[in-house]
Structure formats: structure tokens, C-alpha cells
Scaffold this motif. Structure first.
Motif, PDB file in Angstrom:
ATOM      1  N   VAL A 268       0.824  -1.214   0.092  1.00 35.63           N
ATOM      2  CA  VAL A 268      -0.066  -0.057   0.025  1.00 35.63           C
ATOM      3  C   VAL A 268       0.752   1.085   0.013  1.00 35.63           C
ATOM      4  O   VAL A 268       0.479   2.325  -0.679  1.00 35.63           O
ATOM      5  N   LEU A 269       1.901   1.217   0.765  1.00 32.21           N
ATOM      6  CA  LEU A 269       2.881   2.489   0.679  1.00 32.21           C
ATOM      7  C   LEU A 269       3.444   2.712  -0.585  1.00 32.21           C
ATOM      8  O   LEU A 269       3.493   3.872  -1.212  1.00 32.21           O
ATOM      9  N   TRP A 270       4.006   1.475  -1.229  1.00 33.79           N
ATOM     10  CA  TRP A 270       4.271   1.659  -2.533  1.00 33.79           C
ATOM     11  C   TRP A 270       3.467   2.275  -3.670  1.00 33.79           C
ATOM     12  O   TRP A 270       3.813   3.021  -4.387  1.00 33.79           O
ATOM     13  N   THR A 271       2.227   2.013  -3.409  1.00 33.13           N
ATOM     14  CA  THR A 271       1.068   2.194  -4.459  1.00 33.13           C
ATOM     15  C   THR A 271       0.873   3.828  -4.084  1.00 33.13           C
ATOM     16  O   THR A 271       0.501   4.480  -5.000  1.00 33.13           O
ATOM     17  N   GLU A 272       0.986   4.236  -3.024  1.00 34.77           N
ATOM     18  CA  GLU A 272       0.794   5.597  -2.434  1.00 34.77           C
ATOM     19  C   GLU A 272       1.900   6.650  -3.187  1.00 34.77           C
ATOM     20  O   GLU A 272       1.378   7.728  -3.445  1.00 34.77           O
ATOM     21  N   PHE A 273       2.928   5.977  -3.124  1.00 32.16           N
ATOM     22  CA  PHE A 273       4.124   6.892  -3.468  1.00 32.16           C
ATOM     23  C   PHE A 273       4.157   6.926  -4.878  1.00 32.16           C
ATOM     24  O   PHE A 273       4.240   8.092  -5.467  1.00 32.16           O
ATOM     25  N   PHE A 274       3.860   5.754  -5.699  1.00 36.86           N
ATOM     26  CA  PHE A 274       4.415   5.813  -7.115  1.00 36.86           C
ATOM     27  C   PHE A 274       3.312   5.826  -8.101  1.00 36.86           C
ATOM     28  O   PHE A 274       3.310   6.337  -9.135  1.00 36.86           O
ATOM     29  N   ASN A 275       2.152   5.190  -7.454  1.00 37.29           N
ATOM     30  CA  ASN A 275       0.934   5.102  -8.489  1.00 37.29           C
ATOM     31  C   ASN A 275      -0.075   6.453  -8.196  1.00 37.29           C
ATOM     32  O   ASN A 275      -0.407   7.102  -9.149  1.00 37.29           O
ATOM     33  N   ASN A 276      -0.369   6.554  -6.839  1.00 40.72           N
ATOM     34  CA  ASN A 276      -1.333   7.638  -6.625  1.00 40.72           C
ATOM     35  C   ASN A 276      -0.460   9.010  -6.388  1.00 40.72           C
ATOM     36  O   ASN A 276      -1.020   9.997  -6.299  1.00 40.72           O
ATOM     37  N   ARG A 277       0.843   9.037  -6.279  1.00 46.68           N
ATOM     38  CA  ARG A 277       1.666  10.196  -6.062  1.00 46.68           C
ATOM     39  C   ARG A 277       1.299  10.929  -4.935  1.00 46.68           C
ATOM     40  O   ARG A 277       1.310  12.195  -5.025  1.00 46.68           O
ATOM     41  N   ASP A 278       0.671  10.377  -4.170  1.00 42.77           N
ATOM     42  CA  ASP A 278       0.133  11.060  -2.682  1.00 42.77           C
ATOM     43  C   ASP A 278       1.395  10.879  -1.658  1.00 42.77           C
ATOM     44  O   ASP A 278       0.971  10.079  -0.800  1.00 42.77           O
ATOM     45  N   TRP A 279       2.456  11.543  -1.636  1.00 39.36           N
ATOM     46  CA  TRP A 279       3.544  11.563  -0.678  1.00 39.36           C
ATOM     47  C   TRP A 279       3.025  11.946   0.630  1.00 39.36           C
ATOM     48  O   TRP A 279       3.546  11.216   1.580  1.00 39.36           O
ATOM     49  N   PRO A 280       2.309  12.936   1.099  1.00 41.64           N
ATOM     50  CA  PRO A 280       1.943  12.902   2.442  1.00 41.64           C
ATOM     51  C   PRO A 280       1.207  11.854   3.153  1.00 41.64           C
ATOM     52  O   PRO A 280       1.550  11.520   4.160  1.00 41.64           O
ATOM     53  N   VAL A 281       0.313  11.051   2.340  1.00 44.52           N
ATOM     54  CA  VAL A 281      -0.440   9.976   2.846  1.00 44.52           C
ATOM     55  C   VAL A 281       0.585   8.844   3.137  1.00 44.52           C
ATOM     56  O   VAL A 281       0.755   8.110   3.756  1.00 44.52           O
ATOM     57  N   ALA A 282       1.572   8.816   2.203  1.00 50.22           N
ATOM     58  CA  ALA A 282       2.507   7.481   2.158  1.00 50.22           C
ATOM     59  C   ALA A 282       3.438   7.755   3.180  1.00 50.22           C
ATOM     60  O   ALA A 282       3.800   6.747   3.856  1.00 50.22           O
ATOM     61  N   SER A 283       3.834   9.001   3.572  1.00 56.36           N
ATOM     62  CA  SER A 283       4.681   9.341   4.649  1.00 56.36           C
ATOM     63  C   SER A 283       4.039   9.189   5.905  1.00 56.36           C
ATOM     64  O   SER A 283       4.635   8.560   6.917  1.00 56.36           O
ATOM     65  N   ALA A 284       2.691   9.369   5.967  1.00 55.79           N
ATOM     66  CA  ALA A 284       1.847   9.208   7.164  1.00 55.79           C
ATOM     67  C   ALA A 284       1.801   7.746   7.591  1.00 55.79           C
ATOM     68  O   ALA A 284       1.807   7.418   8.430  1.00 55.79           O
ATOM     69  N   ILE A 285       1.580   7.135   6.414  1.00 56.27           N
ATOM     70  CA  ILE A 285       1.805   5.436   6.502  1.00 56.27           C
ATOM     71  C   ILE A 285       2.935   5.077   7.182  1.00 56.27           C
ATOM     72  O   ILE A 285       2.896   3.994   8.076  1.00 56.27           O
ATOM     73  N   ALA A 286       4.146   5.665   6.640  1.00 56.58           N
ATOM     74  CA  ALA A 286       5.448   5.289   7.240  1.00 56.58           C
ATOM     75  C   ALA A 286       5.635   5.377   8.694  1.00 56.58           C
ATOM     76  O   ALA A 286       6.014   4.677   9.532  1.00 56.58           O
ATOM     77  N   ILE A 287       5.314   6.792   9.128  1.00 56.34           N
ATOM     78  CA  ILE A 287       5.384   7.300  10.081  1.00 56.34           C
ATOM     79  C   ILE A 287       4.400   6.388  11.387  1.00 56.34           C
ATOM     80  O   ILE A 287       5.086   5.776  12.315  1.00 56.34           O
ATOM     81  N   CYS A 288       3.289   5.957  10.830  1.00 55.16           N
ATOM     82  CA  CYS A 288       2.509   5.199  11.800  1.00 55.16           C
ATOM     83  C   CYS A 288       2.997   3.960  11.745  1.00 55.16           C
ATOM     84  O   CYS A 288       2.721   3.094  13.113  1.00 55.16           O
ATOM     85  N   LEU A 289       3.507   3.208  10.904  1.00 61.12           N
ATOM     86  CA  LEU A 289       4.007   1.828  11.092  1.00 61.12           C
ATOM     87  C   LEU A 289       5.220   1.938  11.953  1.00 61.12           C
ATOM     88  O   LEU A 289       5.618   0.949  12.606  1.00 61.12           O
ATOM     89  N   LEU A 290       6.091   3.068  11.850  1.00 60.92           N
ATOM     90  CA  LEU A 290       7.486   3.304  12.559  1.00 60.92           C
ATOM     91  C   LEU A 290       6.983   3.128  14.105  1.00 60.92           C
ATOM     92  O   LEU A 290       7.357   2.691  14.933  1.00 60.92           O
TER      93      LEU A 290
END
Length: 308
Positions: A268-290
Motif C-alpha cells: 500500500v505504501l508503494w502504491t501511494e508513493f508511485f501510483n497515486n503520487r500522494d506523498w503526504p499519505v504515504a509518509s503518514a503510513i510510514a510514520i504510523c508503521l514506525l
């Protein structure tokens, strides 16, 4: 004579002086490494997670803007974090990732524990070859090793072919593009990370304790529960962490073996970064996972420090 005494004392103080001069350098190396490859990237991702998604390059807005020479505007956007809890897709991805990673960790423990114990009890001349057999898969590309399971688990793969030839099934089983295939891939990829810490613990274990338990009349199973298992707790914890943490954020294995319907947070993180180009949501996913992975580790470490 006094010069010789001064020279002798200076020589005696050299190791102490070297320790004083070298200590900051020794500490600076890991601190600099952590700063460059963890703190700074983490700060960048954290900053992006509080930004606003826009169409452009980069696809996120600036948090700090200068309105004039003396006025600065700071905008912190929490919409990406709120969006994660509003959409069930992300919650299901977190739950699915934790479940699959936890199940794969348990399987690695059940397989790796007897393997590590067997290697530690093998004759000394056989231990190194057995350890090399555990480490040998790392000499091959990770992507190639995982991609090989696509052919093994496929409809025309050796598993289905063997079952069909033995007339145990009438049609090929669906072994690919599901959670079963993802779990097999996780266990195959991360099993050595469970075996090696356990082997280290077993090798250092004092065999006299097992002999003492046997002399006192304890049966082998009771000896295992009372002696071997408690002494190997540290290896179990370290091995479980080494398997569970990377398995939660795994991307290659779900992408190749899980199919399009598989929900793991790395995919899901890869999809948000490269397919949807929604970097803020992808970064929020990564921070929550961390946070989800680091907080239990901090709590566990504090409990261990209190016990010690």
C-alpha cells in the motif's frame, strides 16, 4: 634519571590518553551513521507527512513560507493522518500485515528452534557446514529467490504436478496469489534470522545444567521446559524481532506472491508513493508503521531493564 622516570610515566599514561582522545571518535561514528541514515531521513518523511498534497514536483506543499522579511508562516496539515483512520483500507492493511508477519514469525520459531538446537548439538566439525547451508541462500539475489517460488507454487509447478501424478488431487491447487504464498515467502526469506540468534544462545549454553537436571531425575521434556527454554528466551526474542519487524513492511514478497488482492502495508505504501503520487499519505503510513513497531520495543526494553 629523572628524565627516564618522566618518560616511563608518560609511556604508562599513553593508553589512558589514547582512550580519552579516541572515545569521542568511536562514539561519533555510530552517531553520525544514525544521524545521516535514520534521523535526517525520518525528519524528511515526518515533514512530508504534515504537508499538503498538490499537483507538482515535488507533489507536496511547503510547510514554511516567508510572507515578508520578518513574517514566517508555518502550516501543519493533519489531513493525511486523519485520512488513514477514515479509510478502512489502511486499517485492514495494518491488521493484515501484523497478522501475516506474526504468523510467519511463529512458523519461523517452530522451524528454527529445533534446527538451531540441532546445529548446536552437532559434532564440532559439522557445525560450520550446517551454518553455511543456512546462510547460503543469502549469496543469491533476494528477488530471484522469491521469484523462484512463483514457478514452484504455480498451477504447472512441481508441487501441483507431484500431487496430480500421485492422484491426490483432480485439479491444480491455487497455491499462488494468496496469503498462503505470502506466508511461505516470508518464512523462506527470514528463517535464517531466527536460526542464527538461537544458535548463538544454544552454543553458549552450559551443558552441565542439563546434566544436573538429568541427575536430579528430570525427564527430557521437563528439562526442556525448566532449563533449555528459559535460557533461550533472549534468542527467541531477538530472532522474533529480526523476523517480525522487516516482515511487517515487506513489499517484494506480497507483490510477487500475494497478487492484487493482498493487503500488506508495504505494498500500500508503494502504491501511494508511485501510483497515486500522494506523498503526504504515504509518509503518514510510514510514520504510523514506525510508531507501531518502535513503541512496543521501547516498552519491552524498559521492562527488561527493570527486571535486570
Amino acid at each position: 634519571m629523572s628524565y627516564f622516570l618522566i618518560a616511563a610515566r608518560s609511556i604508562m599514561l599513553l593508553p589512558f590518553l589514547r582512550n580519552i582522545k579516541g572515545r569521542p571518535f568511536v562514539l561519533a561514528v555510530p552517531l553520525l551513521w544514525t544521524l545521516l541514515f535514520f534521523v535526517i531521513p525520518f525528519g524528511i518523511v515526518l515533514k512530508i507527512s504534515f504537508s499538503e498534497s498538490i499537483y507538482g514536483a515535488p507533489p507536496y506543499g511547503a510547510m514554511i513560507e516567508w510572507l515578508n522579511d520578518v513574517t514566517m508562516s508555518i502550516r501543519i496539515n493533519f489531513s493525511s493522518y486523519l485520512f488513514l483512520f477514515q479509510d478502512n483500507l489502511y486499517v485492514k492493511s495494518y491488521v493484515s500485515s501484523l497478522g501475516l508477519a506474526g504468523f510467519a514469525t511463529l512458523i519461523c520459531l517452530f522451524i528454527g528452534y529445533p534446527m538451531a538446537y540441532g546445529i548446536s548439538q552437532a559434532p564440532l566439525k559439522w557445525r560450520l557446514p550446517l551454518l553455511l547451508m543456512v546462510i547460503l541462500p543469502f549469496w543469491t539475489s533476494f528477488l530471484i529467490r522469491i521469484y523462484a517460488w512463483v514457478g514452484i507454487l504455480g498451477h504447472n509447478g512441481p508441487i501441483n504436478s507431484l500431487l496430480l501424478n500421485l492422484h491426490l488431487i483432480d485439479a491444480p491447487l491455487t497455491l499462488l496469489n494468496n496469503n498462503f504464498a505470502v506466508c511461505i515467502g516470508l518464512v523462506y526469506a527470514y528463517l535464517p534470522f531466527m536460526i542464527l540468534p538461537l544458535y548463538t544462545v544454544f552454543e553458549k549454553m552450559d551443558s552441565a545444567l542439563l546434566e544436573a537436571a538429568a541427575d536430579l531425575g528430570a525427564r527430557p521434556f521437563l528439562t526442556f521446559l525448566k532449563v533449555t527454554l528459559p535460557l533461550s528466551t533472549s534468542g527467541i526474542i531477538i530472532g522474533s524481532m529480526l523476523v517480525f519487524i522487516p516482515a511487517v513492511g515487506e513489499f517484494v514478497i506480497p507483490e510477487l506472491l500475494g497478487g492484487s488482492d493482498n493487503l500488506m502495508i508495504g505494498k500500500v505504501l508503494w502504491t501511494e508513493f508511485f501510483n497515486n503520487r500522494d506523498w503526504p499519505v504515504a509518509s503518514a503510513i510510514a510514520i504510523c508503521l514506525l510508531i507501531l513497531l518502535v513503541l512496543p520495543m521501547i516498552v519491552f526494553q524498559r521492562l527488561q531493564m527493570r527486571k535486570s
